[in-house]
Design an enzyme around this catalytic site. Structure first.
Site, PDB file in Angstrom:
ATOM      1  N   HIS A   1       0.853  -1.193   0.000  1.00  0.00           N
ATOM      2  CA  HIS A   1       0.000   0.000   0.000  1.00  0.00           C
ATOM      3  C   HIS A   1       0.886   1.239   0.000  1.00  0.00           C
ATOM      4  CE1 HIS A   1       0.588   0.794   4.367  1.00  0.00           C
ATOM      5  NE2 HIS A   1       0.414  -0.493   4.552  1.00  0.00           N
TER       6      HIS A   1
ATOM      7  N   ASP B   1      -0.219   4.392   1.033  1.00  0.00           N
ATOM      8  CA  ASP B   1      -0.571   5.387   2.039  1.00  0.00           C
ATOM      9  C   ASP B   1       0.148   5.102   3.350  1.00  0.00           C
ATOM     10  OD1 ASP B   1      -2.320   3.081   2.175  1.00  0.00           O
ATOM     11  OD2 ASP B   1      -3.495   4.156   3.682  1.00  0.00           O
TER      12      ASP B   1
ATOM     13  N   ASP C   1       6.436   0.639   7.263  1.00  0.00           N
ATOM     14  CA  ASP C   1       5.040   0.312   6.954  1.00  0.00           C
ATOM     15  C   ASP C   1       4.509   1.208   5.846  1.00  0.00           C
ATOM     16  OD1 ASP C   1       2.456  -0.657   7.079  1.00  0.00           O
ATOM     17  OD2 ASP C   1       1.935   0.432   8.901  1.00  0.00           O
TER      18      ASP C   1
ATOM     19  N   GLU D   1      -5.111   1.784   2.634  1.00  0.00           N
ATOM     20  CA  GLU D   1      -5.030   0.586   3.473  1.00  0.00           C
ATOM     21  C   GLU D   1      -5.161   0.960   4.934  1.00  0.00           C
ATOM     22  OE1 GLU D   1      -3.100  -2.510   5.990  1.00  0.00           O
ATOM     23  OE2 GLU D   1      -2.592  -0.403   5.776  1.00  0.00           O
ATOM     24  N   GLU D   2      -4.541   2.064   5.326  1.00  0.00           N
ATOM     25  CA  GLU D   2      -4.485   2.437   6.742  1.00  0.00           C
ATOM     26  C   GLU D   2      -5.835   2.869   7.301  1.00  0.00           C
ATOM     27  OE1 GLU D   2      -2.132   1.766   8.541  1.00  0.00           O
ATOM     28  OE2 GLU D   2      -0.225   1.878   7.494  1.00  0.00           O
TER      29      GLU D   2
ATOM     30  N   GLU E   1       3.919  -6.526   4.086  1.00  0.00           N
ATOM     31  CA  GLU E   1       3.915  -5.839   5.384  1.00  0.00           C
ATOM     32  C   GLU E   1       5.160  -6.251   6.172  1.00  0.00           C
ATOM     33  OE1 GLU E   1       1.946  -3.552   6.530  1.00  0.00           O
ATOM     34  OE2 GLU E   1       0.079  -3.668   5.374  1.00  0.00           O
TER      35      GLU E   1
ATOM     36  N   HIS F   1       3.927   3.227  12.577  1.00  0.00           N
ATOM     37  CA  HIS F   1       3.052   4.242  13.167  1.00  0.00           C
ATOM     38  C   HIS F   1       3.730   5.046  14.273  1.00  0.00           C
ATOM     39  CE1 HIS F   1      -0.828   1.855  11.860  1.00  0.00           C
ATOM     40  NE2 HIS F   1       0.131   1.839  10.938  1.00  0.00           N
TER      41      HIS F   1
END
Length: 385
Positions: A73, A75, A105, A137-138, A165, A359
């Protein structure tokens, strides 16, 4: 002359695009499209309904079934409120670690895949390599379903998928699913000294949340002691609630958000059906007996299916062979892997970096992880050639 970038250089470039989920990812996609075209690789966009975001897929190699999808992903999560020591969208390296939002990530995997494009193109591939880049995705894996559908409709059909991931290049064969719901309650206002005339939406919410908590407690007592999951049961958790106007008025409005973290194979429909039955049989009738204005609605905000362990799955067989990892690994967070699997594509999750860094402020990936991923992709090329 076509561009050749190392995984580190490519990751630095991808990080420079601010693709926090509330922003467009089209500038990043334009860069990827140009880069692929320089290497003779055509790509296809799958835009969202707003035209401000898109997914992208490309195929390298013959138009033959049985290849592999390398999925990531584009984003990333927000940086607002986090104490970054440097600009999160200008990558920097220190002590063998590359820092920047999305480094782990999961732009690290996307960067390594893109850096290997010249190798994919030069190889005598007998089965194709598909590159799949999604958006959002997030915030709910909204970009992957139309991407997967478009890719499969255009063909050829891949044999398996690797969702990159961050797993420290371990082979993850299962993860939980997630279903997110908003429950909205309309009560009937009255002075709190005359409770019999009013219906408190907050009190109704308390009953519903207590029921959800009780189901989680029941699930815990029935958990399989041999489960590989850290939380070996389905959980129903309410994380946000708001409602009411004043302490002396029965609340006319209350809403709360709940996520169901579902074991693979557990049905969201079954849990939602049980929840709705409790609402309609045990909570709403008493409210309506006082005021016909009362109501309770449940809205699905997002759903990401779990990834189930496969018996003799091609993805697991192939990726274990390439990594040498024979351990059993599952994760409790959701990925786009379950979406590929729901469409009949054998899938595992395997990528560079650690989820522990995701994150976080000063998110990083160890450079050796990029090297390990590149070596893995080199072995994949040999396998497909």
């Amino acid at each position: 002359m076509s561009t050749r970038l190392t995984p580190r250089e490519m990751l630095e470039k991808l990080i420079s695009f601010n693709t926090v989920s509330d922003r467009s990812n089209l500038d990043l996609l334009s860069f990827v499209e140009t880069y692929l075209a320089e290497h003779g690789v055509a790509s296809m966009r799958v835009p969202d309904n707003t035209g401000t975001k898109a997914a992208l897929h490309a195929r390298i190699g013959p138009f033959e079934d049985g290849g592999v999808v390398l999925s990531a992903h584009t984003d990333v999560v927000p940086v607002a409120g986090q104490a970054w020591s440097q600009d999160p969208f200008a990558a920097w390296v220190s002590d063998g670690k590359l820092y920047g939002r999305g480094s782990a990530d999961m732009k690290g995997f996307a960067a390594t895949v893109l850096a290997m494009v010249p190798d994919f193109v030069a190889a005598d591939l007998q089965r194709p390599v598909h590159i799949a880049l999604s958006y959002d995705e997030e915030v709910g894996c909204f970009g992957a379903p139309p991407l997967v559908k478009d890719m499969l409709a255009r063909g050829p059909r891949p044999g398996f998928a690797i969702v990159g991931e961050p797993t420290n290049m371990r082979v993850v064969t299962a993860h939980k699913g997630i279903a997110v719901y908003k429950t909205t309650i309309r009560g009937h206002p009255a002075h709190s000294s005359q409770l019999h005339r009013g219906v408190s939406a907050i009190s109704a919410a308390a009953k519903l949340i207590s029921w959800l908590d009780a189901r989680t407690s029941e699930n815990k007592t029935k958990a399989d002691p041999n489960s590989a999951f850290e939380t070996p049961y389905t959980t129903l958790h309410s994380g946000v609630i708001k409602g009411g106007e004043a302490h002396n008025i029965t609340a006319q409005h209350c809403e709360f958000a709940t996520d169901f973290r579902l074991l693979p194979g557990d049905s969201k429909e079954a849990w939602l059906g049980a929840y709705r039955s409790f609402i309609e049989e045990d909570v709403l009738p008493g409210m309506l007996a006082i005021s016909g204005d009362c109501d309770i609605t449940v809205e699905e905000l997002a759903y990401v299916p779990g990834l189930s362990e496969e018996d003799d799955g091609q993805a697991e067989t192939e990726v274990r062979r390439l990594t040498g990892d024979n351990g059993r690994h599952v994760v409790v967070y959701a990925t786009e892997g379950g979406i590929f699997q729901e469409h009949g594509v054998s899938t595992v999750v395997c990528g560079p970096g650690s989820i522990d860094q995701a994150h976080q402020a000063d998110e990083f990936i160890e450079l050796v992880e990029l090297d390990r991923c590149a070596a893995f992709l080199g072995r994949l090329i040999a396998r497909l050639s």
